[in-house]
Design a protein around this motif. Structure first.
Motif, PDB file in Angstrom:
ATOM      1  N   ALA A 150      22.397 -39.077 -21.133  1.00  0.00           N
ATOM      2  CA  ALA A 150      22.512 -38.805 -22.569  1.00  0.00           C
ATOM      3  C   ALA A 150      21.571 -39.694 -23.373  1.00  0.00           C
ATOM      4  N   LEU A 151      21.469 -40.961 -22.987  1.00  0.00           N
ATOM      5  CA  LEU A 151      20.571 -41.874 -23.693  1.00  0.00           C
ATOM      6  C   LEU A 151      19.121 -41.431 -23.519  1.00  0.00           C
ATOM      7  N   ALA A 152      18.722 -41.132 -22.281  1.00  0.00           N
ATOM      8  CA  ALA A 152      17.343 -40.710 -22.025  1.00  0.00           C
ATOM      9  C   ALA A 152      16.999 -39.433 -22.779  1.00  0.00           C
ATOM     10  N   GLU A 153      17.967 -38.537 -22.884  1.00  0.00           N
ATOM     11  CA  GLU A 153      17.735 -37.283 -23.601  1.00  0.00           C
ATOM     12  C   GLU A 153      17.568 -37.551 -25.100  1.00  0.00           C
ATOM     13  N   ARG A 154      18.392 -38.438 -25.661  1.00  0.00           N
ATOM     14  CA  ARG A 154      18.283 -38.766 -27.080  1.00  0.00           C
ATOM     15  C   ARG A 154      16.955 -39.447 -27.399  1.00  0.00           C
ATOM     16  N   LEU A 155      16.414 -40.171 -26.436  1.00  0.00           N
ATOM     17  CA  LEU A 155      15.150 -40.873 -26.632  1.00  0.00           C
ATOM     18  C   LEU A 155      13.942 -40.004 -26.288  1.00  0.00           C
ATOM     19  N   ASP A 156      14.192 -38.729 -26.020  1.00  0.00           N
ATOM     20  CA  ASP A 156      13.135 -37.761 -25.684  1.00  0.00           C
ATOM     21  C   ASP A 156      12.380 -38.146 -24.415  1.00  0.00           C
ATOM     22  N   LEU A 157      13.065 -38.824 -23.505  1.00  0.00           N
ATOM     23  CA  LEU A 157      12.468 -39.134 -22.211  1.00  0.00           C
ATOM     24  C   LEU A 157      12.737 -38.019 -21.206  1.00  0.00           C
ATOM     25  N   LEU A 158      13.732 -37.201 -21.511  1.00  0.00           N
ATOM     26  CA  LEU A 158      14.089 -36.061 -20.669  1.00  0.00           C
ATOM     27  C   LEU A 158      14.234 -34.825 -21.541  1.00  0.00           C
ATOM     28  N   GLY A 159      13.795 -33.691 -21.028  1.00  0.00           N
ATOM     29  CA  GLY A 159      14.063 -32.431 -21.691  1.00  0.00           C
ATOM     30  C   GLY A 159      15.440 -31.919 -21.311  1.00  0.00           C
ATOM     31  N   PRO A 160      15.969 -30.957 -22.041  1.00  0.00           N
ATOM     32  CA  PRO A 160      17.324 -30.459 -21.772  1.00  0.00           C
ATOM     33  C   PRO A 160      17.489 -29.868 -20.379  1.00  0.00           C
ATOM     34  N   ASN A 161      16.467 -29.213 -19.849  1.00  0.00           N
ATOM     35  CA  ASN A 161      16.580 -28.616 -18.519  1.00  0.00           C
ATOM     36  C   ASN A 161      16.696 -29.683 -17.434  1.00  0.00           C
ATOM     37  N   VAL A 162      15.874 -30.724 -17.549  1.00  0.00           N
ATOM     38  CA  VAL A 162      15.940 -31.812 -16.580  1.00  0.00           C
ATOM     39  C   VAL A 162      17.267 -32.549 -16.705  1.00  0.00           C
ATOM     40  N   ALA A 163      17.715 -32.789 -17.926  1.00  0.00           N
ATOM     41  CA  ALA A 163      18.990 -33.471 -18.147  1.00  0.00           C
ATOM     42  C   ALA A 163      20.140 -32.685 -17.525  1.00  0.00           C
ATOM     43  N   SER A 164      20.128 -31.372 -17.708  1.00  0.00           N
ATOM     44  CA  SER A 164      21.174 -30.529 -17.141  1.00  0.00           C
ATOM     45  C   SER A 164      21.152 -30.584 -15.611  1.00  0.00           C
ATOM     46  N   ARG A 165      19.948 -30.566 -15.042  1.00  0.00           N
ATOM     47  CA  ARG A 165      19.830 -30.615 -13.586  1.00  0.00           C
ATOM     48  C   ARG A 165      20.343 -31.946 -13.041  1.00  0.00           C
ATOM     49  N   LEU A 166      20.028 -33.050 -13.731  1.00  0.00           N
ATOM     50  CA  LEU A 166      20.504 -34.357 -13.290  1.00  0.00           C
ATOM     51  C   LEU A 166      22.027 -34.456 -13.377  1.00  0.00           C
ATOM     52  N   ARG A 167      22.602 -33.887 -14.420  1.00  0.00           N
ATOM     53  CA  ARG A 167      24.062 -33.910 -14.548  1.00  0.00           C
ATOM     54  C   ARG A 167      24.714 -33.136 -13.403  1.00  0.00           C
ATOM     55  N   ASN A 168      24.140 -31.992 -13.068  1.00  0.00           N
ATOM     56  CA  ASN A 168      24.687 -31.197 -11.971  1.00  0.00           C
ATOM     57  C   ASN A 168      24.547 -31.934 -10.643  1.00  0.00           C
ATOM     58  N   GLN A 169      23.398 -32.574 -10.456  1.00  0.00           N
ATOM     59  CA  GLN A 169      23.170 -33.319  -9.227  1.00  0.00           C
ATOM     60  C   GLN A 169      24.136 -34.501  -9.127  1.00  0.00           C
ATOM     61  N   ALA A 170      24.360 -35.190 -10.238  1.00  0.00           N
ATOM     62  CA  ALA A 170      25.288 -36.318 -10.245  1.00  0.00           C
ATOM     63  C   ALA A 170      26.711 -35.864  -9.944  1.00  0.00           C
ATOM     64  N   ALA A 171      27.086 -34.691 -10.444  1.00  0.00           N
ATOM     65  CA  ALA A 171      28.432 -34.164 -10.195  1.00  0.00           C
ATOM     66  C   ALA A 171      28.627 -33.813  -8.721  1.00  0.00           C
ATOM     67  N   SER A 172      27.561 -33.349  -8.076  1.00  0.00           N
ATOM     68  CA  SER A 172      27.662 -32.960  -6.664  1.00  0.00           C
ATOM     69  C   SER A 172      27.444 -34.142  -5.720  1.00  0.00           C
ATOM     70  N   GLU A 173      26.867 -35.243  -6.240  1.00  0.00           N
ATOM     71  CA  GLU A 173      26.621 -36.434  -5.426  1.00  0.00           C
ATOM     72  C   GLU A 173      27.157 -37.663  -6.162  1.00  0.00           C
ATOM     73  N   PRO A 174      28.478 -37.769  -6.335  1.00  0.00           N
ATOM     74  CA  PRO A 174      29.042 -38.840  -7.162  1.00  0.00           C
ATOM     75  C   PRO A 174      28.747 -40.242  -6.638  1.00  0.00           C
ATOM     76  N   GLU A 175      28.730 -40.433  -5.336  1.00  0.00           N
ATOM     77  CA  GLU A 175      28.455 -41.765  -4.799  1.00  0.00           C
ATOM     78  C   GLU A 175      27.013 -42.176  -5.071  1.00  0.00           C
ATOM     79  N   GLU A 176      26.091 -41.239  -4.910  1.00  0.00           N
ATOM     80  CA  GLU A 176      24.685 -41.520  -5.188  1.00  0.00           C
ATOM     81  C   GLU A 176      24.485 -41.800  -6.677  1.00  0.00           C
ATOM     82  N   ALA A 177      25.191 -41.055  -7.524  1.00  0.00           N
ATOM     83  CA  ALA A 177      25.090 -41.259  -8.972  1.00  0.00           C
ATOM     84  C   ALA A 177      25.616 -42.636  -9.360  1.00  0.00           C
ATOM     85  N   GLN A 178      26.711 -43.059  -8.734  1.00  0.00           N
ATOM     86  CA  GLN A 178      27.266 -44.377  -9.031  1.00  0.00           C
ATOM     87  C   GLN A 178      26.317 -45.479  -8.592  1.00  0.00           C
ATOM     88  N   GLU A 179      25.676 -45.288  -7.455  1.00  0.00           N
ATOM     89  CA  GLU A 179      24.709 -46.280  -6.975  1.00  0.00           C
ATOM     90  C   GLU A 179      23.509 -46.362  -7.921  1.00  0.00           C
TER      91      GLU A 179
END
Length: 203
Positions: free
Chosen positions: A43-72
């Protein structure tokens, strides 16, 4: 007081400093920490225009499917954040950059820079990091931090807000260069009210 990166003020004047400012207070008390989940980092990276909405959405989905990797990835990003903080808070007092923190930020940035590609800009091209991996989001902030270090000769020193229970970092972009607070509306106002009350106390 903000409770998430989605609503916090972006008053650092640079993405690396807004990244550091995800700890709500560093003076008088520490916290709360606004990076409570990997989604907060996205969310921070998206607000700072470092990520576009499509990339942000993909990262959120990836984090949801790989919670341990996201936590690391989040844990590593927080470690990076504290090193970036220790680097830039010393600019306010003219201190040297801590070698250990400088090395850590450099290591993170180098990992990201190996994946950078040339991307068309408004005029010419620019280096960009296509964030394809959860850990690359932290590397992106490290690159921004090293960019800020490299620009030291062309900018004012980073300052630390002296407001009670604040300690946020910022670059003063004002014309006269006399800004004292991360925000005049919050810390600046609170400080003026405090001084007024102190002067008004019976002696």
């Amino acid at each position: 007081m903000a409770t998430s990166t989605s609503e916090m003020r972006l008053s650092g004047g640079h993405p690396a400093l807004d990244f550091v400012n995800t700890v709500d207070s560093r003076r008088g008390r520490w916290g709360p920490d606004l990076l409570r989940s990997f989604d907060d980092l996205v969310a921070l990276a998206e607000r700072l225009d470092l990520l576009g909405p499509n990339v942000a959405s993909r990262l959120r989905n990836q984090a949801a499917s790989e919670p341990e990797e996201a936590q690391e990835a989040l844990t590593h990003a927080k470690r990076l954040r504290e090193s970036v903080y220790r680097l830039f808070v010393l600019e306010d007092v003219g201190g040297p950059y801590p070698r250990e923190d400088l090395s850590l930020v450099e290591d993170f940035a180098q990992l990201g820079r190996t994946h950078q590609v040339l991307e068309a800009a408004d005029i010419g091209f620019k280096w960009a990091l296509p964030v394809d991996d959860l850990h690359q989001l932290g590397q992106l902030f490290a690159i921004k931090a090293t960019d800020l270090l490299i620009e030291r000769g062309q900018r004012r020193a980073v300052r630390e807000c002296k407001g009670d229970n604040c300690g946020w970092l910022f670059i003063d972009h004002s014309r006269n260069g006399r800004r004292m607070w991360c925000s005049e509306a919050t810390c600046g106002s609170h400080s003026r009210v405090k001084r007024f009350r102190m002067r008004s106390k019976p002696r």
